[in-house]
Motif scaffolding. Structure first.
Motif, mmCIF file in Angstrom:
data_model
loop_
_atom_site.group_PDB
_atom_site.id
_atom_site.type_symbol
_atom_site.label_atom_id
_atom_site.label_comp_id
_atom_site.label_asym_id
_atom_site.label_seq_id
_atom_site.Cartn_x
_atom_site.Cartn_y
_atom_site.Cartn_z
ATOM 1 N N MET A 53 14.381 10.564 2.044
ATOM 2 C CA MET A 53 14.280 11.508 3.333
ATOM 3 C C MET A 53 15.562 12.809 3.066
ATOM 4 O O MET A 53 16.645 12.328 3.125
ATOM 5 C CB MET A 53 14.834 10.786 4.377
ATOM 6 N N ASP A 55 16.017 15.062 5.117
ATOM 7 C CA ASP A 55 16.880 15.088 6.302
ATOM 8 C C ASP A 55 18.121 14.315 6.328
ATOM 9 O O ASP A 55 19.034 14.365 7.397
ATOM 10 C CB ASP A 55 16.131 15.326 7.328
ATOM 11 N N GLY A 57 17.857 11.225 6.880
ATOM 12 C CA GLY A 57 17.677 10.134 7.722
ATOM 13 C C GLY A 57 17.421 8.894 7.057
ATOM 14 O O GLY A 57 17.141 8.726 5.881
ATOM 15 N N ARG A 58 17.795 7.785 7.742
ATOM 16 C CA ARG A 58 17.546 6.199 7.441
ATOM 17 C C ARG A 58 16.789 5.651 8.538
ATOM 18 O O ARG A 58 16.882 4.275 8.773
ATOM 19 C CB ARG A 58 19.052 5.613 6.988
ATOM 20 N N TYR A 59 15.827 6.344 9.167
ATOM 21 C CA TYR A 59 15.014 5.654 10.165
ATOM 22 C C TYR A 59 13.463 5.344 9.718
ATOM 23 O O TYR A 59 12.807 4.875 10.594
ATOM 24 C CB TYR A 59 15.020 6.840 11.420
ATOM 25 N N ARG A 60 13.439 5.484 8.532
ATOM 26 C CA ARG A 60 11.949 5.278 8.082
ATOM 27 C C ARG A 60 12.117 3.990 7.013
ATOM 28 O O ARG A 60 12.512 4.158 5.925
ATOM 29 C CB ARG A 60 11.162 6.456 7.518
ATOM 30 N N ASN A 152 19.967 8.461 17.528
ATOM 31 C CA ASN A 152 19.133 8.925 16.580
ATOM 32 C C ASN A 152 17.859 8.408 16.755
ATOM 33 O O ASN A 152 17.439 7.482 16.540
ATOM 34 C CB ASN A 152 19.515 8.280 15.211
ATOM 35 N N GLY A 154 13.321 8.556 15.965
ATOM 36 C CA GLY A 154 13.109 8.407 14.731
ATOM 37 C C GLY A 154 11.903 9.480 14.666
ATOM 38 O O GLY A 154 11.146 9.584 15.855
ATOM 39 N N HIS A 155 11.560 10.139 13.672
ATOM 40 C CA HIS A 155 10.662 11.094 13.215
ATOM 41 C C HIS A 155 9.498 10.903 12.646
ATOM 42 O O HIS A 155 9.682 10.465 11.281
ATOM 43 C CB HIS A 155 11.362 12.222 12.704
ATOM 44 N N PRO A 158 8.662 14.129 9.848
ATOM 45 C CA PRO A 158 9.768 14.936 9.783
ATOM 46 C C PRO A 158 9.659 16.250 9.182
ATOM 47 O O PRO A 158 10.342 17.018 9.247
ATOM 48 C CB PRO A 158 10.907 14.159 8.994
#
Length: 241
Positions: A53, A55, A57-60, A152, A154-155, A158
Motif C-alpha cells: 500500500m 499510502d 495503510g495497513r488496513y487491507r 483510521n 478503511g479504503h 485507495p
C-alpha cells in the motif's frame, strides 16, 4: 447464448454496469453449483496483510490467484504469479509486480468459487460479440478484507475512481461487520456520475464493463468503535487471454 440468459444482462449491455441484489444472485449461483457459502466466507479470516500500500495503510488483507476459463467449460488454475497493473490504471499502487499469498487450494476448488467463475465466464461470453469472443478468459481472483478503526478509516479503492485495465469486473459482497458507508459509485469515461449503490448483503453483486465506465468505493468506518470492523469482498476480473 450460454446457460446464463440472465435478466440483468440487458441493463449491463445498455449501461455498462449493473447491481444485482443477493435475492437474485443467490438462487442464480445455486444453478451454477453454489454450496457451503458459510465455509467459503470463513476463509476471509485467513487473509494476509497487503504490504504494497503506497499510502502507508495497513488496513487491507488479501489473497490472489488466476484461472483460465475456457469456452468448452474447463476451469484451470494457473501457476501462482504476481498481480500487475500499469500506472495508467493504478497510479497509487501500479507499476510493480505485487506478490500476494495464494488463495488456499481448498478455496480454489470450493463450489462457491467455481460457481462464481462459471457465471462470470457465461456473462462475459454472452456480452462479447461473437467475432471477438476468446477461446478462454484470463480470470484474476482477489479476496479482500478492508479493516476500519476509529482513528483510521478503511479504503476499498485507495486509488480512487478507476478502471482496472481488463474487460469485465465482478464484485461480490461476502460480509460487512460493524461498518458504515462503502458506497460504490459508477462514472462514464468523462467521469460523470452514472449511478451509486451499496453492497450490503452477502452475494450482492456489482458487474462492470471496464471499457465503458470507471468505478470507486467510499471509505468505511466503524459503527461501534469498540468492536472490530471490516468489509469483505471477492473481486473477479476477466480479460482476453
Amino acid at each position: 447464448m450460454t446457460n446464463a440468459s440472465l435478466s440483468f444482462e440487458d441493463a449491463l449491455k445498455q449501461n455498462g454496469f449493473t447491481f444485482v441484489r443477493a435475492g437474485e444472485m443467490g438462487p442464480l449461483l445455486q444453478r451454477f453449483g453454489l454450496d457451503d457459502w458459510d465455509g467459503f466466507a470463513a476463509s476471509w479470516n485467513r487473509l494476509g496483510l497487503d504490504r504494497y500500500m503506497a499510502d502507508g495503510g495497513r488496513y487491507r488483507r488479501r489473497r490472489y490467484a488466476t484461472w483460465s476459463l475456457r469456452e468448452n467449460g474447463d476451469i484451470t488454475r494457473k501457476r501462482h504469479q504476481p498481480h500487475y497493473q500499469s500506472r495508467d490504471y493504478n497510479l497509487l499502487n501500479g507499476g510493480i509486480e505485487r506478490w500476494f499469498g495464494p488463495i488456499e487450494d481448498r478455496i480454489g476448488d470450493h463450489p462457491a468459487l467455481r460457481a462464481i467463475l462459471r457465471l462470470a465466464r457465461d456473462v462475459a461470453t454472452d456480452l462479447t460479440p461473437e467475432p471477438e469472443r476468446p477461446e478462454s478468459w484470463h480470470a484474476e481472483v482477489h479476496q479482500f478484507r478492508i479493516e476500519a478503526r476509529p482513528d483510521n478509516r478503511g479504503h476499498p479503492t485507495p486509488e480512487g475512481m478507476h478502471r482496472d485495465g481488463v474487460d469485465w469486473v465482478f464484485v461480490l459482497m461476502v460480509a460487512r461487520e460493524n461498518v458504515r458507508s462503502g458506497e460504490t459509485t459508477i462514472h462514464d469515461l468523462q467521469r460523470r456520475t452514472l449511478g451509486s449503490f451499496t453492497l450490503e448483503r452477502p452475494m450482492d453483486t456489482a458487474i462492470v464493463d471496464d471499457h465503458r465506465v470507471y468505478h470507486g468505493v467510499t471509505a468505511v468506518e466503524p459503527v461501534d468503535p469498540s468492536r472490530p470492523a471490516h468489509r469483505d469482498v471477492l473481486v473477479v476480473t476477466l480479460r482476453h487471454e
